[in-house]
Motif scaffolding. Structure first.
Motif, PDB file in Angstrom:
ATOM      1  N   UNK A 207       0.865  -1.177   0.000  1.00  0.00           N
ATOM      2  CA  UNK A 207       0.000   0.000   0.000  1.00  0.00           C
ATOM      3  C   UNK A 207       0.905   1.231   0.000  1.00  0.00           C
ATOM      4  N   UNK A 208       0.824   2.018  -1.059  1.00  0.00           N
ATOM      5  CA  UNK A 208       1.688   3.198  -1.178  1.00  0.00           C
ATOM      6  C   UNK A 208       0.844   4.460  -1.027  1.00  0.00           C
ATOM      7  N   UNK A 209       1.309   5.376  -0.190  1.00  0.00           N
ATOM      8  CA  UNK A 209       0.635   6.656   0.002  1.00  0.00           C
ATOM      9  C   UNK A 209       1.597   7.754  -0.421  1.00  0.00           C
ATOM     10  N   UNK A 210       1.096   8.721  -1.193  1.00  0.00           N
ATOM     11  CA  UNK A 210       1.968   9.778  -1.729  1.00  0.00           C
ATOM     12  C   UNK A 210       1.429  11.165  -1.397  1.00  0.00           C
ATOM     13  N   UNK A 211       2.326  12.032  -0.937  1.00  0.00           N
ATOM     14  CA  UNK A 211       1.969  13.425  -0.661  1.00  0.00           C
ATOM     15  C   UNK A 211       2.607  14.390  -1.659  1.00  0.00           C
TER      16      UNK A 211
END
Ligand code: UDP
Length: 241
Positions: free
Chosen positions: A94-98
């Motif tokens: 699960x990748x989260x990007x800001x």
């Protein structure tokens, strides 16, 4: 807790080894100095990386638990190892990007370093032989990797972790650019955060200079790799307001 005793090696990955213990609910996770990048094409070692990642992960798991995020962390065992709860792992990254960088820039042509209008959550199938293909919620449900309720919980937890950690790192002068999480099911079926949270699995940029303080220094041969890991550890352990 009666201290669990280390037994057989269960699994050895690129950066960690997992051991069974004499308690069937408890594993030991040991962090190595080995580093790989570019789908395994680049291999090397980063001195003391395992020690840094063990401490950083332990600290962040404890911090997240204080915000009621369930994690597999039990306690630190040694400089390179921690006791963890046995989970049935879900084979999804699960990748989260800001902030836009890496594959987001390559795939979609977003400007490098652009702060995203809203964080982007992505899923990748954990399958080295297939080069970790990107998948969506329908793939996850249809292939039976998780049910709808579990997927909802994974999204809720990932958004919460992002909010909590973004602010944690900002107070330590780091931008949390993006990161990768892995989840599993605890014996009661509850979704629990597993794996690690470290400069191997997150991108951190210094707030003032934008200097990269993570595994990108190794991936892109930027030099001062060990120093960056030590700097992240120092900032993570720092007490701030
Ligand atoms: N990441 C990871 N393991 C992987 C792939 C990505 O920990 O196998 C992390 C990586 O450190 C970064 C984020 O996930 O913090 C997003 O990575 P991206 O897809 O941009 O990776 P790239 O293609 O640039 O290597």
């Amino acid at each position: 807790m009666k201290e669990a005793k280390k037994k057989n090696k269960l699994y050895e990955g690129k950066a960690k080894i997992v051991y069974e213990t004499d308690n069937e609910d408890i594993y030991i996770q040991e962090f190595k100095d080995d580093a790989t990048a570019g789908d395994g094409a680049k291999k090397g070692k980063i001195k003391s990386k395992g020690i840094v990642n063990n401490q950083v992960s332990g600290h962040l798991f404890t911090y997240l638990e204080s915000y009621h995020v369930p994690t597999h962390f039990i306690k630190t065992l040694s400089d390179r190892a921690m006791f963890i709860k046995k989970l049935e792992m879900i084979p999804i990254e699960v990748v989260m990007r800001n902030i836009a960088t890496g594959s987001l820039v390559k795939r979609y042509g977003v400007e490098e370093g652009k702060e995203l209008e809203q964080p982007i959550l992505e899923y990748y199938l954990k399958d080295d032989a297939k080069h970790d293909p990107m998948i969506n919620e329908d793939h996850i449900l249809s292939f039976g990797h998780a049910d709808a309720e579990e997927l909802k919980q994974i999204q809720r937890l990932t958004k919460k972790i992002n909010a909590v950690l973004k602010s944690f790192f900002y107070r330590r002068n780091m931008l949390l650019v993006d990161f990768k999480l892995e989840y599993g099911r605890y014996k009661n079926g509850k979704i629990c955060l597993g794996d690690e949270i470290s400069p191997d699995t997150c991108r951190f940029w210094d707030v003032e200079t934008n200097e990269k303080l993570d595994k990108d220094r190794f991936r892109q041969d930027l030099g001062k790799v060990e120093e960056a890991y030590q700097e992240v550890l120092k900032r993570v352990l720092k007490t701030v307001n």
